[in-house]
Design an enzyme around this catalytic site. Structure first.
Site, mmCIF file in Angstrom:
data_model
loop_
_atom_site.group_PDB
_atom_site.id
_atom_site.type_symbol
_atom_site.label_atom_id
_atom_site.label_comp_id
_atom_site.label_asym_id
_atom_site.label_seq_id
_atom_site.Cartn_x
_atom_site.Cartn_y
_atom_site.Cartn_z
ATOM 1 N N ASP A 1 58.290 61.807 17.380
ATOM 2 C CA ASP A 1 60.039 62.117 15.703
ATOM 3 C C ASP A 1 60.372 60.130 15.782
ATOM 4 O O ASP A 1 60.256 59.956 16.729
ATOM 5 C CB ASP A 1 61.020 62.424 17.461
ATOM 6 C CG ASP A 1 61.970 62.312 16.725
ATOM 7 O OD1 ASP A 1 63.783 63.021 17.376
ATOM 8 O OD2 ASP A 1 62.566 61.812 14.876
ATOM 9 N N HIS B 1 77.282 57.114 22.344
ATOM 10 C CA HIS B 1 76.729 58.409 20.922
ATOM 11 C C HIS B 1 77.435 59.746 21.793
ATOM 12 O O HIS B 1 77.546 60.514 21.133
ATOM 13 C CB HIS B 1 75.773 58.346 20.017
ATOM 14 C CG HIS B 1 75.840 56.786 19.058
ATOM 15 N ND1 HIS B 1 75.870 56.726 18.459
ATOM 16 C CD2 HIS B 1 74.760 55.819 19.515
ATOM 17 C CE1 HIS B 1 76.120 55.305 18.214
ATOM 18 N NE2 HIS B 1 74.877 55.106 18.458
ATOM 19 N N ASP C 1 70.688 45.544 20.056
ATOM 20 C CA ASP C 1 70.740 45.891 17.956
ATOM 21 C C ASP C 1 71.424 45.446 17.282
ATOM 22 O O ASP C 1 71.009 45.160 16.074
ATOM 23 C CB ASP C 1 70.547 47.299 17.912
ATOM 24 C CG ASP C 1 72.273 48.227 17.943
ATOM 25 O OD1 ASP C 1 71.735 49.047 18.260
ATOM 26 O OD2 ASP C 1 72.849 47.094 18.461
ATOM 27 N N ASP D 1 77.710 46.709 20.343
ATOM 28 C CA ASP D 1 75.838 47.699 19.225
ATOM 29 C C ASP D 1 76.034 47.961 18.355
ATOM 30 O O ASP D 1 76.808 47.190 17.401
ATOM 31 C CB ASP D 1 76.444 49.027 19.895
ATOM 32 C CG ASP D 1 74.655 49.175 19.786
ATOM 33 O OD1 ASP D 1 73.918 49.500 20.976
ATOM 34 O OD2 ASP D 1 74.875 50.295 18.530
ATOM 35 N N ASP E 1 69.566 63.236 16.553
ATOM 36 C CA ASP E 1 68.544 61.187 16.772
ATOM 37 C C ASP E 1 68.511 61.381 18.454
ATOM 38 O O ASP E 1 69.446 60.106 18.773
ATOM 39 C CB ASP E 1 69.395 60.631 16.241
ATOM 40 C CG ASP E 1 69.293 60.546 14.429
ATOM 41 O OD1 ASP E 1 69.523 61.216 13.646
ATOM 42 O OD2 ASP E 1 68.068 59.829 14.096
ATOM 43 N N TYR F 1 66.811 47.242 19.937
ATOM 44 C CA TYR F 1 65.435 47.660 20.410
ATOM 45 C C TYR F 1 63.793 46.433 20.057
ATOM 46 O O TYR F 1 62.642 47.051 19.349
ATOM 47 C CB TYR F 1 64.751 48.632 19.152
ATOM 48 C CG TYR F 1 65.861 49.829 19.073
ATOM 49 C CD1 TYR F 1 67.365 49.265 18.400
ATOM 50 C CD2 TYR F 1 66.017 50.584 20.319
ATOM 51 C CE1 TYR F 1 68.548 50.569 19.434
ATOM 52 C CE2 TYR F 1 67.161 51.557 20.659
ATOM 53 C CZ TYR F 1 67.552 51.452 19.720
ATOM 54 O OH TYR F 1 69.357 51.862 20.457
ATOM 55 N N HIS G 1 76.160 49.804 16.284
ATOM 56 C CA HIS G 1 75.541 51.444 15.744
ATOM 57 C C HIS G 1 77.163 51.599 16.203
ATOM 58 O O HIS G 1 78.141 51.169 16.952
ATOM 59 C CB HIS G 1 75.234 52.562 16.310
ATOM 60 C CG HIS G 1 74.111 52.721 16.038
ATOM 61 N ND1 HIS G 1 72.456 51.597 16.407
ATOM 62 C CD2 HIS G 1 72.932 52.772 15.111
ATOM 63 C CE1 HIS G 1 71.774 51.861 16.223
ATOM 64 N NE2 HIS G 1 71.462 52.718 14.655
#
Ligand code: Q6P
Ligand code: ZN
Length: 664
Positions: free
Chosen positions: A20, A135, A265, A172, A92, A305, A174
């Site tokens: 994925d 999330h 990230d 973060d 995701d 990451y 995101h």
């Protein structure tokens, strides 16, 4: 009090079991390289190891629904095919037979951290966890997240520890939509997130991630989104968001606890963020939050990451939690136009909820909202080809500088009859003054014995800071103005390149050097609208230095950005007699200024100001400054005058900008 570190290798024991592209970056090594870096640098040994625990059903149900929890409970017994099937309903994210166990440990780690901090066992701490959390929603997993670790921790802190106001800072890259949904109508939890947005083109592509989502109902104003509409954001962009959006509101909110969704990230080198902020920025972001809530801060790992910048950023964060000196941030640029546009938008929507922002500019004339593009998911998220991935140039950045604790944290230079507070090392003047200096003492400096003694003490303090023998220091002097003059004219510039002189009180100080070797900032009640050049900045508070709201506005919106842009080698902080500044505000000022010059702060106070010696010494020694009581609503004139000053100064000082240049 120490710093807690929560880690257990069990949380590395799950991974992606099928192909994925969207999930392949979330690997177990993220956690192991972070912990190994803390071990290798010796930082883990300096922390208090706190074991994780499994969050209970009841704790998970503080945020999630029963049906969701029941569904996740079934995953350990699923076949590979069932796991794939189960995963398809979410976006995701992936499941694994051991991820439920790890998700309970991740949430439980956050709760252990809250317990340790709220009971005072430790001052602050960090939990290295997998899977991340911000999330995940009430009934859905998303973005590698299963349970919303930080949202559960916030509810838990309120329920179990009676926290009234919790600040969640999500750095973060995101948007933690799960956290936003959880608290958007809750005024007791203030959620701040910046995130890569690119006008809704970036994952999770939500309309409600934009700056105009400020919360709902009684929660209106308590949700802050700073969208980054371009990649490549740098340290100056991040610091501007803190100084001009987050910190003013956070001080007015006056939280009892700060939780950080610590995703890395947002650092340079990360394939998701594609930003350019360096790992040492997290030392400063952490520091800027540590004066809130009496230092009660819990950082919980989210994303990150690039294994190199992730490990470095984790170390920078933990090292600041431990109280080590901060690194100097080299060559800060100006925030970019896109960042300024975002700051201007979010400040303009928040000003109606937060008086401290009441003078924020109107939104930009160009309707930013019209540029939001909701690309079809496929198009927006087209998985980059291996070729594209390789082609994206490898980012390089310098290894963060070492941050050495000086042998002596805090020293004092006092008249013989003055008492020395516990913990401070009393300095006697150094004999070896060097012939040059010796001669000058005879001639220029005040000839009387007191003047010479003062000179010797100050010289010794500064010299020992320059060589990093001591971190910071406080001197009691018979005449503060004369002492400032002595340092400014005779000592500072010789010994140190760039001295930031901060004077609290009314004394006339006009030593500004046009060459920029000194930057003199004076905060007083005196109205000195005229400004004496770029390097002498009088900030006048109409209601005097006792006006905490005006004072904190001047510090956060003017002094901090100036200090970051000036990047001094020494900070000289003087408190004039009769300044009227409150002890709490004074301690907050010392706490914030420690972020500059690797913590080399020299505090000058009048000999008869001994009452303030205790509170001053406490913060110099690294104890958190007590929280400012809830800030009163500022009278319009103060904010107005400071806002006018900021607009005038921003031509010379780029970090003072909060909006796109008026030409646009
Ligand atoms: C709380 O989890 C931490 C996180 O925010 O970093 C998760 C990011 C999910 C990113 C999902 N899109 C991946 C597309 C791959 N090119
Ligand atoms: Zn992230």
């Amino acid at each position: 009090m120490g710093t807690a570190l929560i880690y257990d290798e069990e949380m590395t024991k799950y991974k992606l079991l099928w192909v994925d592209p969207a999930c392949k970056i979330e690997v177990p090594e993220r956690l192991s390289v972070s912990y190994e870096a803390l071990v290798r640098t010796g930082l883990s040994d300096r922390c208090v190891a706190v074991p994780p625990r499994e969050a209970s059903d009841a704790e998970i149900l503080l945020v999630h629904s029963e049906e969701y929890l029941e569904g996740v409970k079934k995953t350990p017994h699923m076949t590979l095919e069932d796991l794939k099937e189960f995963t398809l309903q979410y976006g995701d994210v992936y499941f694994h037979p051991n991820i439920y166990h790890c998700a309970k440990l991740a949430a439980g780690s956050a709760l252990q951290l809250v317990d340790s901090v709220m009971t005072g066992t430790v001052r602050n701490g960090m939990a290295l966890v997998r899977p991340p959390g911000h999330h995940s929603m009430r009934s859905a997993a998303s973005g590698f997240c299963v349970f919303n670790n930080v949202a559960i921790a916030a509810r838990y802190a309120k329920q179990k520890h009676g926290a009234k106001r919790v600040l969640i800072v999500d750095w973060d890259i995101h948007h933690g939509q799960g956290v936003q949904y959880c608290f958007e109508d809750d005024p007791s939890v203030l959620y701040f997130s910046w995130h890569r947005y690119e006008h809704q083109k970036f994952w999770p592509n939500l309309r409600e991630s934009d700056y105009d989502s400020v919360g709902k109902g009684s929660g209106a104003g308590f949700n802050i989104n700073v969208p980054w509409n371009k990649v490549g954001m740098e340290n100056s962009d991040y610091l501007s968001a803190f100084c001009h959006v987050l910190l003013p509101v956070a001080y007015e909110f006056c939280p009892d606890l700060v939780l950080v969704c610590a995703g890395f990230d947002s650092a340079i080198g990360d394939p998701e963020g594609e930003m350019c902020a360096t790992p040492d920025i997290f030392a400063h972001l952490t520091h800027l939050l540590m004066n809130l809530a009496g230092g009660k801060l819990c950082a919980v790992l989210e994303g990150g990451y690039n294994l190199t910048s992730l490990a470095q950023s984790v170390c920078q964060t933990v090292q600041t939690l431990l109280g080590d000196p901060l690194p100097r941030l080299a060559n800060l640029g100006s925030p970019c136009e896109s960042a300024l546009e975002s700051l201007q938008c979010v400040r303009s929507v928040l000003r109606r909820y937060w008086p401290i922002l009441k003078h924020a500019a109107d939104p930009p004339t160009t309707d930013v909202g019209s540029r939001r593009i909701k690309l079809a998911k496929a198009e927006g998220e087209k998985a980059e080809t291996a070729e594209e991935e390789r082609s994206r140039e490898e980012k390089v950045w310098p290894e963060p500088a070492e941050r050495l604790r000086p042998p002596v944290c805090s020293a004092s230079a006092l008249p013989d009859d003055a008492a020395c507070p516990d913990g401070l090392k009393r300095l006697t003047s150094s004999k070896d003054l060097g012939p040059l200096l010796g001669r000058r003492i005879k001639t220029e400096v005040a000839g009387d014995a007191d003047g010479v003694a003062t000179f010797l003490r100050l010289y010794t303090l500064i010299e020992k800071m320059r060589t990093n023998e001591i971190g910071n220091g406080v001197a009691l002097v018979p005449d503060v103005a004369a002492a400032v003059k002595c340092v400014v004219q005779d000592l500072g510039s010789d010994l140190v390149n760039r001295v930031l002189v901060v004077c609290v009180g009314k004394e006339e100080l006009n030593y500004a050097t046009a060459d920029g070797k000194m930057l003199v900032v004076q905060i007083s009640g005196e109205d000195k609208e005229e400004q004496k050049g770029k390097y002498y900045i009088p900030m006048c508070l109409k209601k005097g230095c006792g006006d905490t709201v005006g004072f904190i506005q001047a510090v956060l919106g003017l002094l901090l950005p100036l200090g970051y842009e000036y990047d001094p080698g020494l900070v000289l902080l003087s408190r004039m007699p009769g300044s009227g500044v409150g002890d709490c505000m004074w301690q907050q000022l010392i706490g914030l200024l420690k972020g500059f010059a690797k913590g080399h702060t020299l505090v000058l106070m009048q000999t008869n100001d001994e009452a303030c010696m205790g509170p001053t010494a406490s913060v110099l020694l690294g104890h958190p400054a007590p929280p400012l009581q809830e800030l009163l609503t500022p009278l319009p004139d103060d904010g107005d005058a400071l806002e006018r000053m900021r607009e005038r100064l921003q031509a010379d000082w780029k970090m003072l900008q909060t909006a796109v240049s008026s030409g646009n």
